[in-house]
Motif scaffolding. Structure first.
Motif, PDB file in Angstrom:
ATOM      1  N   LEU A 170       0.828  -1.200   0.000  1.00 30.26           N
ATOM      2  CA  LEU A 170       0.000   0.000   0.000  1.00 30.26           C
ATOM      3  C   LEU A 170       0.866   1.255   0.000  1.00 30.26           C
ATOM      4  CD1 LEU A 170      -2.462  -1.211   2.793  1.00 30.26           C
ATOM      5  CD2 LEU A 170      -2.790  -1.355   0.310  1.00 30.26           C
ATOM      6  N   VAL A 171       0.495   2.234  -0.838  1.00 30.41           N
ATOM      7  CA  VAL A 171       1.226   3.495  -0.905  1.00 30.41           C
ATOM      8  C   VAL A 171       0.217   4.643  -0.889  1.00 30.41           C
ATOM      9  CG1 VAL A 171       2.814   4.911  -2.225  1.00 30.41           C
ATOM     10  CG2 VAL A 171       3.086   2.423  -2.222  1.00 30.41           C
ATOM     11  N   GLU A 172       0.309   5.485   0.147  1.00 27.21           N
ATOM     12  CA  GLU A 172      -0.580   6.638   0.259  1.00 27.21           C
ATOM     13  C   GLU A 172      -0.016   7.850  -0.487  1.00 27.21           C
ATOM     14  OE1 GLU A 172      -0.676   4.621   4.429  1.00 27.21           O
ATOM     15  OE2 GLU A 172       0.811   5.151   2.907  1.00 27.21           O
ATOM     16  N   SER A 173      -0.907   8.731  -0.909  1.00 25.50           N
ATOM     17  CA  SER A 173      -0.526   9.999  -1.513  1.00 25.50           C
ATOM     18  C   SER A 173      -1.652  11.002  -1.298  1.00 25.50           C
ATOM     19  CB  SER A 173      -0.239   9.840  -3.014  1.00 25.50           C
ATOM     20  OG  SER A 173      -1.396   9.387  -3.691  1.00 25.50           O
ATOM     21  N   CYS A 217      -4.811   5.748  -1.782  1.00 20.48           N
ATOM     22  CA  CYS A 217      -3.977   4.626  -1.356  1.00 20.48           C
ATOM     23  C   CYS A 217      -3.977   3.618  -2.493  1.00 20.48           C
ATOM     24  CB  CYS A 217      -4.518   4.018  -0.077  1.00 20.48           C
ATOM     25  SG  CYS A 217      -3.663   2.523   0.452  1.00 20.48           S
ATOM     26  N   ALA A 218      -2.843   3.508  -3.165  1.00 23.10           N
ATOM     27  CA  ALA A 218      -2.706   2.581  -4.285  1.00 23.10           C
ATOM     28  C   ALA A 218      -2.179   1.247  -3.780  1.00 23.10           C
ATOM     29  CB  ALA A 218      -1.770   3.160  -5.326  1.00 23.10           C
ATOM     30  N   THR A 245      -7.413   1.105  -5.847  1.00 26.01           N
ATOM     31  CA  THR A 245      -7.195   2.319  -5.061  1.00 26.01           C
ATOM     32  C   THR A 245      -8.358   2.558  -4.100  1.00 26.01           C
ATOM     33  OG1 THR A 245      -5.947   3.312  -6.880  1.00 26.01           O
ATOM     34  CG2 THR A 245      -6.744   4.793  -5.170  1.00 26.01           C
ATOM     35  N   VAL A 246      -8.008   2.984  -2.901  1.00 23.06           N
ATOM     36  CA  VAL A 246      -8.986   3.429  -1.924  1.00 23.06           C
ATOM     37  C   VAL A 246      -8.730   4.902  -1.632  1.00 23.06           C
ATOM     38  CG1 VAL A 246      -7.584   2.683   0.052  1.00 23.06           C
ATOM     39  CG2 VAL A 246     -10.059   2.921   0.308  1.00 23.06           C
ATOM     40  N   TYR A 247      -9.798   5.643  -1.398  1.00 28.34           N
ATOM     41  CA  TYR A 247      -9.717   7.090  -1.223  1.00 28.34           C
ATOM     42  C   TYR A 247     -10.276   7.507   0.136  1.00 28.34           C
ATOM     43  CZ  TYR A 247      -9.396   6.750  -6.320  1.00 28.34           C
ATOM     44  OH  TYR A 247      -9.036   6.412  -7.609  1.00 28.34           O
ATOM     45  N   LEU A 248      -9.827   8.667   0.589  1.00 26.74           N
ATOM     46  CA  LEU A 248     -10.432   9.316   1.743  1.00 26.74           C
ATOM     47  C   LEU A 248     -10.615  10.789   1.382  1.00 26.74           C
ATOM     48  CD1 LEU A 248     -11.417   8.906   4.675  1.00 26.74           C
ATOM     49  CD2 LEU A 248      -9.194   9.805   5.414  1.00 26.74           C
ATOM     50  N   GLN A 249     -11.858  11.164   1.108  1.00 33.62           N
ATOM     51  CA  GLN A 249     -12.191  12.558   0.837  1.00 33.62           C
ATOM     52  C   GLN A 249     -12.410  13.264   2.177  1.00 33.62           C
ATOM     53  OE1 GLN A 249     -12.378  14.317  -2.153  1.00 33.62           O
ATOM     54  NE2 GLN A 249     -12.607  16.084  -0.792  1.00 33.62           N
ATOM     55  N   MET A 250     -11.651  14.326   2.420  1.00 29.46           N
ATOM     56  CA  MET A 250     -11.715  15.035   3.698  1.00 29.46           C
ATOM     57  C   MET A 250     -12.151  16.472   3.439  1.00 29.46           C
ATOM     58  SD  MET A 250      -8.265  13.560   5.519  1.00 29.46           S
ATOM     59  CE  MET A 250      -7.162  14.343   4.346  1.00 29.46           C
ATOM     60  N   TYR A 279      -1.954  -5.320   6.747  1.00 25.37           N
ATOM     61  CA  TYR A 279      -1.053  -4.606   5.841  1.00 25.37           C
ATOM     62  C   TYR A 279      -1.245  -3.102   5.991  1.00 25.37           C
ATOM     63  CZ  TYR A 279      -0.906  -9.264   3.909  1.00 25.37           C
ATOM     64  OH  TYR A 279      -0.774 -10.616   3.773  1.00 25.37           O
ATOM     65  N   TRP A 280      -0.111  -2.375   5.948  1.00 26.32           N
ATOM     66  CA  TRP A 280      -0.121  -0.936   6.194  1.00 26.32           C
ATOM     67  C   TRP A 280       0.724  -0.198   5.177  1.00 26.32           C
ATOM     68  CZ3 TRP A 280      -2.961   1.326  10.109  1.00 26.32           C
ATOM     69  CH2 TRP A 280      -3.561   0.448  11.019  1.00 26.32           C
ATOM     70  N   GLY A 281       0.285   1.019   4.835  1.00 21.68           N
ATOM     71  CA  GLY A 281       1.108   1.905   4.043  1.00 21.68           C
ATOM     72  C   GLY A 281       2.087   2.654   4.921  1.00 21.68           C
ATOM     73  N   GLN A 282       2.890   3.514   4.293  1.00 23.79           N
ATOM     74  CA  GLN A 282       3.938   4.232   5.022  1.00 23.79           C
ATOM     75  C   GLN A 282       3.421   5.503   5.678  1.00 23.79           C
ATOM     76  OE1 GLN A 282       3.397   4.595   1.847  1.00 23.79           O
ATOM     77  NE2 GLN A 282       3.522   6.810   1.516  1.00 23.79           N
ATOM     78  N   GLY A 283       2.226   5.935   5.297  1.00 27.96           N
ATOM     79  CA  GLY A 283       1.619   7.124   5.898  1.00 27.96           C
ATOM     80  C   GLY A 283       1.773   8.374   5.055  1.00 27.96           C
ATOM     81  N   ALA A 284       0.819   9.275   5.207  1.00 21.70           N
ATOM     82  CA  ALA A 284       0.842  10.574   4.525  1.00 21.70           C
ATOM     83  C   ALA A 284       0.505  11.662   5.538  1.00 21.70           C
ATOM     84  CB  ALA A 284      -0.172  10.600   3.384  1.00 21.70           C
ATOM     85  N   GLN A 285       1.333  12.698   5.568  1.00 19.63           N
ATOM     86  CA  GLN A 285       1.135  13.783   6.545  1.00 19.63           C
ATOM     87  C   GLN A 285       0.025  14.720   6.073  1.00 19.63           C
ATOM     88  OE1 GLN A 285       2.839  14.498   9.620  1.00 19.63           O
ATOM     89  NE2 GLN A 285       1.126  15.952   9.782  1.00 19.63           N
TER      90      GLN A 285
END
Length: 124
Positions: free
Chosen positions: A4-7, A22-23, A78-83, A113-119
């Motif tokens: 998983l990779v967040e952006s 999150c791809a 891909t999964v999304y989080l609209q904020m 499973y976890w991604g590396q995180g996005a600030q």
């Protein structure tokens, strides 16, 4: 197994919006329930939202309900989080996570499973 990779993180003013993506790699993404968590400095990792493997069911934490929305596109892995209506207290590192079991987990222990995180930083 899935990677998983967040952006999409960044700095935004209070009241603004961001969309995290999150791809996922691997052909089994469509079989995974997915979740978003966040962790602010000095605090425990906190559940934000989760979505079932087919996307038909979602669950949002009370603190973000009505402002954030989780969604997924299995064709794009891909999964999304609209904020929306972001607040300074939403400032944290946001993580996406994958769970191969058919459930909407809300504990970090539910996810393998976890991604590396996005600030995400929200200024007042």
């Amino acid at each position: 197994q899935v990677q998983l990779v967040e952006s999409g993180g960044g700095l935004v003013q209070a009241g603004g919006s961001l969309r995290l993506s999150c791809a996922a790699s691997g052909r089994t993404f469509r079989n995974y329930a997915m979740g978003w968590f966040r962790q602010a400095p000095g605090k425990e990792r906190e559940f934000v939202a989760s979505i079932s493997s087919a996307g038909g069911s979602t669950y949002h934490a009370d603190s973000v309900k009505g402002r954030f929305a989780i969604s997924r596109d299995n064709a794009k892995n891909t999964v999304y989080l609209q904020m929306n209506s972001l607040k300074p207290e939403d400032t944290a590192v946001y993580y996406c996570a994958g769970d191969p079991r058919p459930r909407l987990g809300y504990s970090p222990r539910d996810y393998d499973y976890w991604g590396q995180g996005a600030q995400v930083t929200v200024s007042s």
